[in-house]
Write a protein that holds these residues in place. Sequence first.
Motif, PDB file in Angstrom:
ATOM      1  N   UNK A 171     -11.834  -2.224   0.580  1.00  0.00           N
ATOM      2  CA  UNK A 171     -11.667  -1.636   2.062  1.00  0.00           C
ATOM      3  C   UNK A 171     -10.232  -1.559   2.450  1.00  0.00           C
ATOM      4  N   UNK A 172      -9.146  -1.912   1.448  1.00  0.00           N
ATOM      5  CA  UNK A 172      -7.496  -1.949   1.872  1.00  0.00           C
ATOM      6  C   UNK A 172      -7.381  -0.580   0.839  1.00  0.00           C
ATOM      7  N   UNK A 173      -6.897   0.478   1.922  1.00  0.00           N
ATOM      8  CA  UNK A 173      -6.497   1.788   0.978  1.00  0.00           C
ATOM      9  C   UNK A 173      -4.917   1.735   0.762  1.00  0.00           C
ATOM     10  N   UNK A 174      -4.664   2.104  -0.353  1.00  0.00           N
ATOM     11  CA  UNK A 174      -3.487   2.050  -0.856  1.00  0.00           C
ATOM     12  C   UNK A 174      -2.886   3.570  -0.974  1.00  0.00           C
ATOM     13  N   UNK A 175      -2.030   3.687  -0.224  1.00  0.00           N
ATOM     14  CA  UNK A 175      -1.455   5.250   0.052  1.00  0.00           C
ATOM     15  C   UNK A 175      -0.013   5.448  -0.701  1.00  0.00           C
ATOM     16  N   UNK A 220       9.148   4.472  -6.289  1.00  0.00           N
ATOM     17  CA  UNK A 220       7.832   4.627  -5.805  1.00  0.00           C
ATOM     18  C   UNK A 220       7.892   3.806  -4.534  1.00  0.00           C
ATOM     19  N   UNK A 221       7.105   4.248  -3.416  1.00  0.00           N
ATOM     20  CA  UNK A 221       6.751   3.616  -2.206  1.00  0.00           C
ATOM     21  C   UNK A 221       5.170   3.795  -2.252  1.00  0.00           C
ATOM     22  N   UNK A 222       4.722   2.561  -1.720  1.00  0.00           N
ATOM     23  CA  UNK A 222       3.330   2.467  -1.324  1.00  0.00           C
ATOM     24  C   UNK A 222       3.121   1.803  -0.153  1.00  0.00           C
ATOM     25  N   UNK A 223       1.855   2.144   0.603  1.00  0.00           N
ATOM     26  CA  UNK A 223       1.461   1.499   1.826  1.00  0.00           C
ATOM     27  C   UNK A 223      -0.113   0.957   1.663  1.00  0.00           C
ATOM     28  N   UNK A 224      -0.187  -0.098   2.086  1.00  0.00           N
ATOM     29  CA  UNK A 224      -1.524  -0.685   2.184  1.00  0.00           C
ATOM     30  C   UNK A 224      -2.340  -0.400   3.768  1.00  0.00           C
ATOM     31  N   UNK A 225      -3.229   0.284   3.793  1.00  0.00           N
ATOM     32  CA  UNK A 225      -3.852   0.462   5.000  1.00  0.00           C
ATOM     33  C   UNK A 225      -5.323  -0.215   5.196  1.00  0.00           C
ATOM     34  N   UNK A 232      -0.344  -1.662   7.477  1.00  0.00           N
ATOM     35  CA  UNK A 232      -0.177  -3.102   7.594  1.00  0.00           C
ATOM     36  C   UNK A 232       0.779  -3.462   6.412  1.00  0.00           C
ATOM     37  N   UNK A 233       1.039  -3.080   5.461  1.00  0.00           N
ATOM     38  CA  UNK A 233       1.837  -3.534   4.025  1.00  0.00           C
ATOM     39  C   UNK A 233       2.513  -2.187   3.443  1.00  0.00           C
ATOM     40  N   UNK A 234       3.586  -2.701   2.790  1.00  0.00           N
ATOM     41  CA  UNK A 234       4.352  -1.790   1.862  1.00  0.00           C
ATOM     42  C   UNK A 234       5.293  -2.521   0.853  1.00  0.00           C
ATOM     43  N   UNK A 235       5.487  -1.851  -0.270  1.00  0.00           N
ATOM     44  CA  UNK A 235       6.105  -2.279  -1.387  1.00  0.00           C
ATOM     45  C   UNK A 235       6.526  -1.180  -2.119  1.00  0.00           C
ATOM     46  N   UNK A 236       7.729  -1.460  -2.712  1.00  0.00           N
ATOM     47  CA  UNK A 236       8.559  -0.419  -3.307  1.00  0.00           C
ATOM     48  C   UNK A 236       9.064  -0.584  -4.920  1.00  0.00           C
ATOM     49  N   UNK A 237       9.251   0.381  -5.723  1.00  0.00           N
ATOM     50  CA  UNK A 237       9.880   0.076  -6.837  1.00  0.00           C
ATOM     51  C   UNK A 237      11.036   0.960  -6.968  1.00  0.00           C
ATOM     52  N   UNK A 238      11.984   0.311  -7.280  1.00  0.00           N
ATOM     53  CA  UNK A 238      13.265   0.954  -7.285  1.00  0.00           C
ATOM     54  C   UNK A 238      13.791   1.009  -8.610  1.00  0.00           C
ATOM     55  N   UNK A 239      14.092   2.473  -9.091  1.00  0.00           N
ATOM     56  CA  UNK A 239      14.456   2.774 -10.466  1.00  0.00           C
ATOM     57  C   UNK A 239      16.155   2.451 -10.440  1.00  0.00           C
TER      58      UNK A 239
END
Length: 333
Positions: A171-175, A220-225, A232-239
């Motif tokens: 139910x948590x959609x990762x975008x 990369x950056x992702x968001x949790x919906x 409501x959430x986010x996380x990134x990978x920094x090269x």
Amino acid sequence: MHEDFLDELGELALGSRLKRVSEKMLADAAKVYEHFGMAIQPKWFTLLALLDKKHTVSVVEASEYLGLSQPALSQFCRQLSAKELINVAADKSDSRKKVIQLSAKGRVQVQVMKPIWSAVNLAAIELSEQSNNQFYQALLLFEASLAEKSLLQRSQHHFKQLANTQLSEEQINIIEFKPTLASYFDVINSQWIEEMFVLEEVDKRVLRYPQKNIIEKGGKIWFAEHPSLGIVGTCALLNKGNGAYELTKMGVLKTARGLKVGEILLQHVIEQAQSLPLNCLFLLTNAKCEAAIHLYEKNGFVHDKEIMDSFGRSYQRCDVAMRWTQEDFATNL
């Protein structure tokens, strides 16, 4: 405890009683925003809601819609503009008129607040329905109901129902990142960083320009919906080059903490990182972030002095460095 003298004055003191209830409601509303980690003043609510619905209005129109004096409205505009939540500009058709609209950050902030508004609305309805149809008696009952259980307590109860703590991972959609979501990256991370630390210059650069500082550099950056709370959430990978990626800017809005959104997001990012030309996945944090460190350890990260020596100077607040190891991750699953 002294008797309430307003009871003796009865309807003669109705204005004073209404003012007292109003002040109590506004104070409780401030506590609601504070509880959910938002530096928002309740007095701004009607203007933010108006701009969300009407998109663009002149200062005069807003004053009429809200029943506020223009000096009061202008003060609100200055305060919201300083928070970068609205834009104030000259009307294209009449330069003498000022028009106001939500900024990109403001639109995100309103979307973040809407589930809270829903909970407060339900709490207010609950308070109102404990009264009967006689206005003065209803007001007395309303005030007693508010004293028995505050707007904050009622809002917390209804918010938990809206949030639905029994969500499944599906139910948590990762975008993945897209430019229209950039302001969420700023809002979500600013909230948790300012809650515990001070935004450093490196934070401000990355949060305000994530496409330039992360995406365009191979990150990369992702968001949790959340199905009812939105993003409501986010996380990134920094090269960082040479196959090294920093897991960074991972945050969850205070409104969604306790729903395991962070863990679902973290596991998704780790899985996606393995599809990259990865030699090293690491993160930098602070010992004060105990819950986050426990989550990292649970998902395969171990403390690493070499990482600290190589990358630890990136942030003044950094005193913990961790490296991801696939073996530990597999063991903990």
